[in-house]
Design an enzyme around this catalytic site. Structure first.
Site, PDB file in Angstrom:
ATOM      1  N   TRP A  79       0.841  -1.209   0.000  1.00 20.83           N
ATOM      2  CA  TRP A  79       0.000   0.000   0.000  1.00 20.83           C
ATOM      3  C   TRP A  79       0.871   1.252   0.000  1.00 20.83           C
ATOM      4  O   TRP A  79       0.533   2.260  -0.634  1.00 20.83           O
ATOM      5  CB  TRP A  79      -0.909   0.004   1.235  1.00 20.83           C
ATOM      6  CG  TRP A  79      -1.694   1.269   1.397  1.00 20.83           C
ATOM      7  CD1 TRP A  79      -2.899   1.560   0.830  1.00 20.83           C
ATOM      8  CD2 TRP A  79      -1.330   2.446   2.138  1.00 20.83           C
ATOM      9  NE1 TRP A  79      -3.316   2.832   1.184  1.00 20.83           N
ATOM     10  CE2 TRP A  79      -2.365   3.394   1.993  1.00 20.83           C
ATOM     11  CE3 TRP A  79      -0.228   2.778   2.930  1.00 20.83           C
ATOM     12  CZ2 TRP A  79      -2.330   4.640   2.598  1.00 20.83           C
ATOM     13  CZ3 TRP A  79      -0.189   4.018   3.535  1.00 20.83           C
ATOM     14  CH2 TRP A  79      -1.235   4.939   3.371  1.00 20.83           C
ATOM     15  N   HIS A  80       2.005   1.191   0.699  1.00 24.85           N
ATOM     16  CA  HIS A  80       2.857   2.369   0.799  1.00 24.85           C
ATOM     17  C   HIS A  80       3.536   2.725  -0.519  1.00 24.85           C
ATOM     18  O   HIS A  80       3.853   3.891  -0.750  1.00 24.85           O
ATOM     19  CB  HIS A  80       3.925   2.166   1.874  1.00 24.85           C
ATOM     20  CG  HIS A  80       3.419   2.363   3.267  1.00 24.85           C
ATOM     21  ND1 HIS A  80       2.775   1.376   3.971  1.00 24.85           N
ATOM     22  CD2 HIS A  80       3.453   3.445   4.088  1.00 24.85           C
ATOM     23  CE1 HIS A  80       2.438   1.831   5.162  1.00 24.85           C
ATOM     24  NE2 HIS A  80       2.821   3.085   5.260  1.00 24.85           N
ATOM     25  N   GLY A  81       3.773   1.771  -1.352  1.00 22.41           N
ATOM     26  CA  GLY A  81       4.429   2.092  -2.612  1.00 22.41           C
ATOM     27  C   GLY A  81       4.518   0.891  -3.520  1.00 22.41           C
ATOM     28  O   GLY A  81       4.615  -0.259  -3.055  1.00 22.41           O
ATOM     29  N   PHE A 140       1.833   8.333  -1.348  1.00 21.12           N
ATOM     30  CA  PHE A 140       1.190   7.053  -1.084  1.00 21.12           C
ATOM     31  C   PHE A 140      -0.333   7.132  -1.171  1.00 21.12           C
ATOM     32  O   PHE A 140      -1.000   6.143  -1.061  1.00 21.12           O
ATOM     33  CB  PHE A 140       1.588   6.546   0.315  1.00 21.12           C
ATOM     34  CG  PHE A 140       3.075   6.495   0.513  1.00 21.12           C
ATOM     35  CD1 PHE A 140       3.920   6.100  -0.525  1.00 21.12           C
ATOM     36  CD2 PHE A 140       3.639   6.858   1.716  1.00 21.12           C
ATOM     37  CE1 PHE A 140       5.290   6.073  -0.346  1.00 21.12           C
ATOM     38  CE2 PHE A 140       5.010   6.817   1.912  1.00 21.12           C
ATOM     39  CZ  PHE A 140       5.847   6.436   0.879  1.00 21.12           C
TER      40      PHE A 140
END
Length: 466
Positions: free
Chosen positions: A322-324, A466
């Site tokens: 999800w962060h990247g 993000f």
């Protein structure tokens, strides 16, 4: 436009004055919605169309869930699938294409296709997570909101592009409360105090103290040595916290000025003892979202030890992704999943003394710092170079970070850790309320002074990506 830019202040002031000048709750909500869409359009006008389309789609899906109970499960999945499909396209299409292309090249398969550069809309993960949680909450029995309240819930500008991720239960009841729109100078004063301290975290600590050392080390990973590697990684450890906690604090303060309360997103995570404790203190709105909508949906701790560990790992790996859209983020999530599994394996051990508590804290902090290397590094080779340098105390200094910056990063980080421990079981609001007025005035004046004279080069908030 972001909170640490001068352009934000006239925007905020104009919105604030108009908000309390308008009569009636409906007019106030419409103003906040218009202001939120203007705020978002300043990133890119085309983003507004996507935000509006996603909002209308998920609201209609939830209305159908309620009105067609025999098809509610189908429409719940359709309501969730739409936002996730958007997120998948804008955030992960190029990641998937790059990996498929690598496999084709590896196998020697000719390809004559590629995906054009896709511009990631600011804050898309945050507002789509709002939408997904709303659809699921309504499916689980929560009352639907009016269309106006739902638009405001998704688009409310303080938390629109970097959270906190707000749940329906935390926001919608406030839109239905007539007291929220009434001018309350106590809330306004406290909101402005919170905003000032949030801006201090971002402008002075994240950008002024930590950012430069982190950037120079991670951009020169192949030639970094022991001392600089540790300083650079510790600098990023400080930067990511004060950058994101600063944004969340600003968002909470701004919201309070308009009468809305947002949930706390950070609670001194670097004072955590163990990783369950860490994730109850770091990005609380995301960790609780992943727990309630992913981990529990996968089965949680039901079904035995193996399934519990599997669910933990899947949740953290997907949290990393999800962060990247990069394998380094997957590695970061995998590390944290492994930390949580290992912690559960040794949970039967009791911490019987303060000495062991310190050992537990030190292990948690050092392992967190190591994981940040993968979060920040541009590639696995860069991460490996930095980790190797961190493990090689005999290497000659690379002199990437000057001595003044080394001392500054070290002393501020030490001060931040001590402060975190002092505040570990307290809240800033509780402590602030007990301070005498003269001390409050001095601290607030000093904080504003430092923001003016010692702020770093303005940088975008890290979590905008993000």
């Amino acid at each position: 436009m972001v909170f640490n830019q001068l352009q934000f202040f006239p925007f905020f002031l104009a919105t604030f004055i108009l908000y309390f000048a308008l009569p009636g709750a409906v007019a106030k909500k419409i103003l906040l919605i218009v202001a939120s869409y203007i705020f978002y359009a300043l990133f890119n006008p085309w983003y507004v169309l996507l935000l509006g389309a996603a909002t209308i789609y998920t609201w209609l899906a939830t209305e159908i869930v309620v009105r067609l109970p025999q098809q509610r499960r189908l429409w719940m999945w359709l309501g969730v699938a739409g936002p996730l499909a958007l997120l998948g396209y804008f955030k992960y299409a190029m990641f998937v294409e790059g990996n498929v292309a690598w496999l084709f090249d590896y196998w020697g398969i000719h390809r004559n296709w590629s995906i054009e550069q896709i511009l990631l809309p600011a804050g898309i993960s945050f507002y789509l997570f709002h939408s997904v949680s709303y659809v699921v909450d309504v499916y689980r029995g929560a009352k639907t909101a009016t269309f106006l309240d739902y638009i405001l819930y998704v688009a409310f500008f303080p938390q629109l592009v970097s959270g906190p991720i707000v749940r329906r239960k935390d926001f919608i009841p406030q839109t239905e409360n007539p007291d929220v729109g009434r001018l309350d100078w106590k809330k306004v004063n406290w909101g402005l105090v919170i905003f000032v301290f949030g801006l201090f975290q971002k402008a002075v600590l994240a950008d002024g103290v930590f950012a430069d050392a982190a950037v120079v080390v991670f951009e020169s990973a192949e030639r970094v040595a022991f001392a600089d590697a540790w300083i650079g990684v510790l600098a990023f450890t400080g930067q990511i916290f004060f950058d994101f906690a600063g944004y969340s604090t600003c968002a909470i303060g701004i919201s309070l000025c308009f009468g809305y309360r947002l949930p706390i997103n950070f609670h001194y995570p670097y004072a955590a003892i163990g990783f369950s404790d860490f994730w109850q203190r770091w990005h609380i709105s995301l960790s609780s979202w992943l727990r309630d909508y992913l981990y529990i949906s996968l089965g949680g701790n039901r079904g035995g030890t193996f399934k519990t560990y599997r669910n933990l790992m899947l949740t953290m790996v997907l949290g990393g992704l999800w962060h990247g859209a990069a394998w380094t983020f997957v590695a970061w999530g995998t590390l944290h999943g492994s930390y949580l599994v290992a912690e559960r394996l040794i949970r039967s051990f009791e911490w019987r003394s303060k000495g062991w508590l310190i050992v537990g804290w030190a292990a948690t902090f050092i392992l967190t710092v190591i994981a940040w290397v993968f979060f920040r590094a541009a590639s696995f080779s860069d991460a490996a170079s930095i980790l190797q340098a961190m493990a090689s105390p005999g290497a000659a200094s690379s002199h990437l970070v000057d001595m003044q910056s080394r001392w500054l990063v070290s002393l501020v980080m030490l001060g931040a850790l001590v402060y975190s421990f002092v505040m570990r079981n307290r809240t800033f609001a509780e402590v602030w309320a007990k301070l005498p007025l003269i001390l409050k005035s001095v601290l607030l004046g000093l904080t504003i002074f430092l923001i003016v004279v010692w702020r770093g080069e303005p940088r975008e908030f890290i979590y905008f990506a993000f």
